[in-house]
Enzyme design. Structure first.
Site, PDB file in Angstrom:
ATOM      1  CB  SER A  16      75.585 -46.433   2.177  1.00 35.78           C
ATOM      2  OG  SER A  16      75.733 -46.316   0.777  1.00 35.78           O
ATOM      3  CG  ASP A  87      73.038 -46.918  -1.583  1.00 41.75           C
ATOM      4  OD1 ASP A  87      73.082 -45.674  -1.482  1.00 41.75           O
ATOM      5  OD2 ASP A  87      73.980 -47.660  -1.256  1.00 41.75           O
ATOM      6  CD  GLU A  88      76.146 -46.493  -5.246  1.00 38.01           C
ATOM      7  OE1 GLU A  88      76.286 -45.469  -5.947  1.00 38.01           O
ATOM      8  OE2 GLU A  88      76.991 -46.889  -4.442  1.00 38.01           O
ATOM      9  CD  GLN A  90      75.008 -42.637  -7.967  1.00 40.98           C
ATOM     10  OE1 GLN A  90      74.191 -42.480  -7.071  1.00 40.98           O
ATOM     11  NE2 GLN A  90      76.152 -43.266  -7.751  1.00 40.98           N
TER      12      GLN A  90
END
Ligand SMILES: [Zn+2]
Length: 218
Positions: A16, A87-88, A90
Site C-alpha cells: 500500500s 489495492d487488495e 487478490q
C-alpha cells in the site's frame, strides 16, 4: 503501450505504501489517478487505502459484480485518467482482471494492481491467479522472514497467538494477525514439524505447536 502490472507480495511488505507513493508521483505532476480497493476490506474505513507508515488516500471500493472497465471508461470520458491503481487486488474476480486488461489495451491507461499472492494456507487467491496468468509485468515486493530469508508465505494467528491451519480464505473483520514467513518456516509451522536448525537447538515436543519467540516478538 499501456500495461497491466501486478505487484505481489505477502503481508506487511509495504504494497500500500508503494501504491500511494506511485500515485503521488503522478498527482505531483498534475496527472489524475484513480485508486480502487476491495469493498470488503474495512481496515482503513470504507474506500480508503492506508499504509502502516501513515500514508493514506481515498479510494473507490470495488465489489465482485462491479464492471471496472465500464466504471473507469466513464470516469476517463469525463476527465482523463493517467493511471489506475488497485489495492487488495487478490480480491478481484477473474472477469475483473480481464476488465482491467482491457482498460490498458483499449483505453490506453496503465493499471497497477497490488495484492497478496497466496492465502495463509499457501493457495493462490482468485484475483492473483488471473493476474499472474495475464498481467504484462509481474513485480515482486520483498519482505523478510524472522530468519532473514525472503518471506513469501503468511500464517494466520488467532487472538491467543495460536496458529490457524484451516478456515475461510478471508476472515473479514476478524482479530486475527498475519505473520510473513519464508517457505521453510511456513511449512514447519503449518505441518507442526519443528525441524531443528542443528542438534544443539533441538526443541522439545511441547514447543512444536507454539510460534517461535522471534515471530511473537515481531
Ligand atoms: Zn524463515
Amino acid at each position: 503501450m499501456a500495461k497491466l502490472y501486478f505487484h505481489y507480495a505477502t503481508m506487511n511488505a509495504g504494497k500500500s505504501t508503494m501504491l500511494l507513493q506511485a500515485s503521488y508521483n503522478y498527482r505531483e505532476r498534475g496527472m489524475r489517478t484513480v485508486i480502487f480497493t476491495a469493498g470488503l476490506d474495512d481496515r482503513a474505513g470504507k474506500g480508503r487505502v492506508s499504509s502502516r507508515i501513515g500514508l493514506a488516500s481515498d479510494a473507490i471500493p470495488f465489489h465482485g459484480d462491479d464492471d471496472l472497465q465500464q466504471m473507469i471508461g466513464e470516469m476517463h470520458a469525463a476527465e482523463s485518467i493517467a493511471c489506475v491503481f488497485v489495492d487488495e487486488a487478490q480480491f478481484l474476480s477473474a472477469p475483473q482482471v480481464w476488465q482491467l486488461a482491457r482498460v490498458s489495451d483499449r483505453l490506453g491507461i496503465p493499471v497497477m494492481a497490488y495484492g497478496l499472492r497466496t492465502d495463509f494456507q499457501g493457495k493462490l487467491f482468485p484475483g492473483s491467479l488471473e493476474l499472474l496468468a495475464i498481467a504484462d509485468e509481474l513485480r515482486e515486493v520483498r519482505t523478510i522472514c524472522f530468519c532473514g530469508r525472503k518471506a513469501t508465505m503468511v500464517v494466520r494467528m488467532d487472538l491467543n497467538g495460536r496458529l490457524v491451519r484451516e478456515g475461510a480464505q478471508v476472515d473479514v473483520g476478524g482479530n486475527e494477525k498475519y505473520v510473513s514467513l519464508c517457505r521453510r518456516h511456513w511449512e514447519e509451522q503449518m505441518s507442526c514439524e519443528a525441524v531443528p536448525e542443528n542438534e544443539d537447538s533441538a526443541s522439545d515436543e511441547a514447543e512444536a505447536e507454539t510460534v517461535p519467540r522471534a515471530i511473537r516478538a515481531g
